[in-house]
Scaffold this motif. Structure first.
Motif, short mmCIF file in Angstrom:
data_model
loop_
_atom_site.label_atom_id
_atom_site.label_comp_id
_atom_site.label_asym_id
_atom_site.label_seq_id
_atom_site.Cartn_x
_atom_site.Cartn_y
_atom_site.Cartn_z
N LYS A 1 42.87 44.25 44.60
CA LYS A 1 44.18 44.91 44.52
C LYS A 1 44.57 45.15 43.06
CE LYS A 1 46.66 43.46 48.70
NZ LYS A 1 47.87 42.74 49.18
N THR A 2 45.22 46.26 42.83
CA THR A 2 45.81 46.55 41.52
C THR A 2 47.30 46.84 41.72
OG1 THR A 2 43.76 47.45 40.63
CG2 THR A 2 45.79 48.07 39.51
N PHE A 3 48.15 46.09 41.05
CA PHE A 3 49.60 46.25 41.15
C PHE A 3 50.08 47.04 39.94
CE2 PHE A 3 48.57 42.37 43.42
CZ PHE A 3 49.22 42.57 44.64
N ILE A 4 50.89 48.08 40.19
CA ILE A 4 51.39 48.95 39.12
C ILE A 4 52.89 49.15 39.28
CG2 ILE A 4 51.23 51.24 38.07
CD1 ILE A 4 48.40 51.44 39.07
N CYS B 1 52.98 43.81 48.15
CA CYS B 1 53.13 42.78 49.17
C CYS B 1 52.10 41.68 48.92
CB CYS B 1 52.95 43.38 50.56
SG CYS B 1 53.30 42.20 51.88
N PRO B 2 52.41 40.72 48.07
CA PRO B 2 51.45 39.65 47.77
C PRO B 2 51.14 38.79 48.99
CG PRO B 2 53.61 39.12 46.86
CD PRO B 2 53.70 40.53 47.36
N LYS B 3 49.84 38.45 49.15
CA LYS B 3 49.41 37.65 50.29
C LYS B 3 48.76 36.34 49.87
CE LYS B 3 48.95 41.58 53.42
NZ LYS B 3 48.07 42.34 54.34
N ASN B 4 48.89 36.03 48.57
CA ASN B 4 48.46 34.73 48.08
C ASN B 4 49.18 34.47 46.76
OD1 ASN B 4 46.80 35.92 45.91
ND2 ASN B 4 45.42 36.50 47.61
N ALA B 5 49.00 33.26 46.23
CA ALA B 5 49.72 32.85 45.02
C ALA B 5 49.33 33.70 43.81
CB ALA B 5 49.45 31.36 44.73
N ASP B 6 48.05 34.08 43.69
CA ASP B 6 47.61 34.88 42.55
C ASP B 6 48.25 36.26 42.57
OD1 ASP B 6 46.04 32.83 41.61
OD2 ASP B 6 44.21 33.54 42.62
N GLU B 7 48.29 36.89 43.73
CA GLU B 7 48.91 38.20 43.84
C GLU B 7 50.42 38.10 43.58
OE1 GLU B 7 45.82 40.04 47.19
OE2 GLU B 7 47.98 39.95 47.59
N ASN B 8 51.02 37.02 44.02
CA ASN B 8 52.46 36.82 43.81
C ASN B 8 52.76 36.68 42.31
OD1 ASN B 8 55.04 36.28 45.43
ND2 ASN B 8 55.08 34.58 43.96
N ALA B 9 51.86 36.00 41.58
CA ALA B 9 52.05 35.82 40.14
C ALA B 9 51.93 37.15 39.41
CB ALA B 9 51.03 34.82 39.60
N ALA B 10 51.01 38.03 39.88
CA ALA B 10 50.84 39.34 39.26
C ALA B 10 52.08 40.19 39.45
CB ALA B 10 49.61 40.05 39.84
N VAL B 11 52.67 40.17 40.65
CA VAL B 11 53.89 40.93 40.91
C VAL B 11 55.05 40.38 40.07
CG1 VAL B 11 55.58 41.58 42.67
CG2 VAL B 11 53.13 41.57 43.22
N GLN B 12 55.12 39.04 39.94
CA GLN B 12 56.15 38.44 39.13
C GLN B 12 56.05 38.91 37.68
OE1 GLN B 12 55.54 34.35 38.22
NE2 GLN B 12 57.63 34.00 37.43
N GLU B 13 54.81 38.97 37.12
CA GLU B 13 54.60 39.40 35.75
C GLU B 13 55.11 40.81 35.51
OE1 GLU B 13 53.69 39.10 31.85
OE2 GLU B 13 53.61 37.50 33.35
N TYR C 1 41.43 57.90 34.41
CA TYR C 1 42.70 57.53 35.00
C TYR C 1 42.71 56.07 35.45
CZ TYR C 1 44.44 62.31 34.98
OH TYR C 1 44.88 63.54 34.58
N LYS C 2 41.53 55.62 35.89
CA LYS C 2 41.43 54.22 36.32
C LYS C 2 41.72 53.28 35.15
CE LYS C 2 38.36 51.00 38.70
NZ LYS C 2 37.01 50.82 39.31
N LYS C 3 41.18 53.63 33.98
CA LYS C 3 41.43 52.81 32.79
C LYS C 3 42.92 52.80 32.43
CE LYS C 3 36.85 53.45 30.76
NZ LYS C 3 36.07 54.03 29.64
N VAL C 4 43.56 53.97 32.56
CA VAL C 4 44.99 54.05 32.27
C VAL C 4 45.78 53.17 33.23
CG1 VAL C 4 46.98 55.58 32.23
CG2 VAL C 4 44.80 56.36 31.28
N VAL C 5 45.39 53.22 34.50
CA VAL C 5 46.07 52.41 35.51
C VAL C 5 45.91 50.93 35.22
CG1 VAL C 5 46.00 51.73 37.94
CG2 VAL C 5 46.00 54.13 37.34
N LEU C 6 44.70 50.54 34.86
CA LEU C 6 44.44 49.14 34.59
C LEU C 6 45.21 48.64 33.37
CD1 LEU C 6 40.61 48.93 35.32
CD2 LEU C 6 42.49 48.16 36.76
N LEU C 7 45.42 49.52 32.42
CA LEU C 7 46.19 49.13 31.24
C LEU C 7 47.66 48.92 31.58
CD1 LEU C 7 44.66 51.47 28.50
CD2 LEU C 7 44.39 48.99 28.68
N GLN C 8 48.16 49.70 32.53
CA GLN C 8 49.58 49.62 32.87
C GLN C 8 49.85 48.63 34.00
OE1 GLN C 8 50.79 53.59 33.80
NE2 GLN C 8 50.84 54.24 31.66
N GLY C 9 48.81 48.28 34.75
CA GLY C 9 48.99 47.40 35.90
C GLY C 9 48.21 46.11 35.75
N LEU C 10 48.21 45.33 36.84
CA LEU C 10 47.48 44.06 36.90
C LEU C 10 46.61 44.06 38.14
CD1 LEU C 10 50.35 41.56 35.94
CD2 LEU C 10 48.45 42.32 34.50
#
Length: 247
Positions: free
Chosen positions: A134-137, A161-173, A120-129
């Motif tokens: 943190k993993t955003f899905i 809830c992004p707390k830095n620029a990298d997390e914000n970019a992942a949510v944007q994607e 399931y972790k692999k499935v989540v990683l494929l669908q999220g960032l």
């Protein structure tokens, strides 16, 4: 036997000779004394054994040593089968084996659960960032702020809830995939005029658009991220935006 007959004949002949001589020397009585004749004869036979006497007292003496044991006799017949005894308590070895079997079963079950988790972790990683820890899905669902927060909580996560620029970019994607905007877990429902996190703490990172937040018409109490710019804007909590969760 012949010797006995010989002695008997000899004794009788001697006696007869003595008697004849004595009779010849005596005119009156032609006899001879038996004692005198017998005195010169051979000894007679032994007499018969007498009656057995009474048993005497047992003598006193030292007891002799015990003799060596004799040969073993033949085995006796097999006896009847005795009654069956009660079942004894379970031995220590059997108890240890039972515990070991239980441990092995638990280890196998744990390995199976671990394999399922990894799948399931692999499935989540494929669908999220994933960014850092943190993993955003994306749920691919559009809903209000309150319902979106509830959706993520039900899955054991929180609203993104992004707390830095990298997390914000992942949510944007993730927000770019078919959405006009996505809700962030930031609001000022509890503290009017001051946006905070869900737990009430002050924001550590922001990426507001120019002129925002402006609380347009006094109804913009929540925050969304715009896919084109990755910038934030205050927005009505009752509007429906894309729900992105973070694990």
């Amino acid at each position: 036997m012949y010797l006995l007959q010989f002695f008997t004949t000899l004794v009788v002949g001697t006696l007869l000779g003595c008697i004849a001589a004595f009779e010849a020397s005596r005119p009156e009585a032609n006899t001879c004394p038996v004692v005198a004749c017998a005195a010169s004869g051979l000894p007679g036979r032994d007499g018969k054994d007498g009656m057995k006497g009474e048993k005497g007292d047992q003598g006193v003496g030292l007891k002799g040593q015990q003799g060596s044991p004799g040969k073993a006799g033949p085995p006796g017949p097999v006896g009847m089968k005795g009654p069956r005894s009660e079942k004894g308590q379970k031995g220590e070895t059997a108890a240890i084996d039972a515990v070991q079997s239980q441990v092995t079963a638990l280890e196998n079950k744990l390995q199976a659960l671990q394999a399922e988790h990894n799948k399931y972790k692999k499935v989540v990683l494929l669908q999220g960032l994933t960014v850092g820890q943190k993993t955003f899905i994306s749920t691919h669902q559009h809903d209000t702020f309150a319902n979106g927060r509830a959706r993520c909580a039900k899955a054991g996560a929180a609203l993104a809830c992004p707390k830095n620029a990298d997390e914000n970019a992942a949510v944007q994607e993730l927000a770019k995939r078919g959405a006009k905007f996505a809700f962030l877990d930031v609001n000022y429902l509890q503290t009017e005029g001051h946006f905070v996190y869900e737990n009430g703490k002050a924001l550590e990172y922001t990426n507001w658009e120019k002129g925002e937040p402006n609380n347009y018409k006094g109804t913009e109490d929540c925050v969304v991220i715009t896919p084109e710019t990755a910038q934030w804007n205050d927005y009505s909590c009752e509007q429906k935006g894309l729900i992105i969760c973070e694990f």
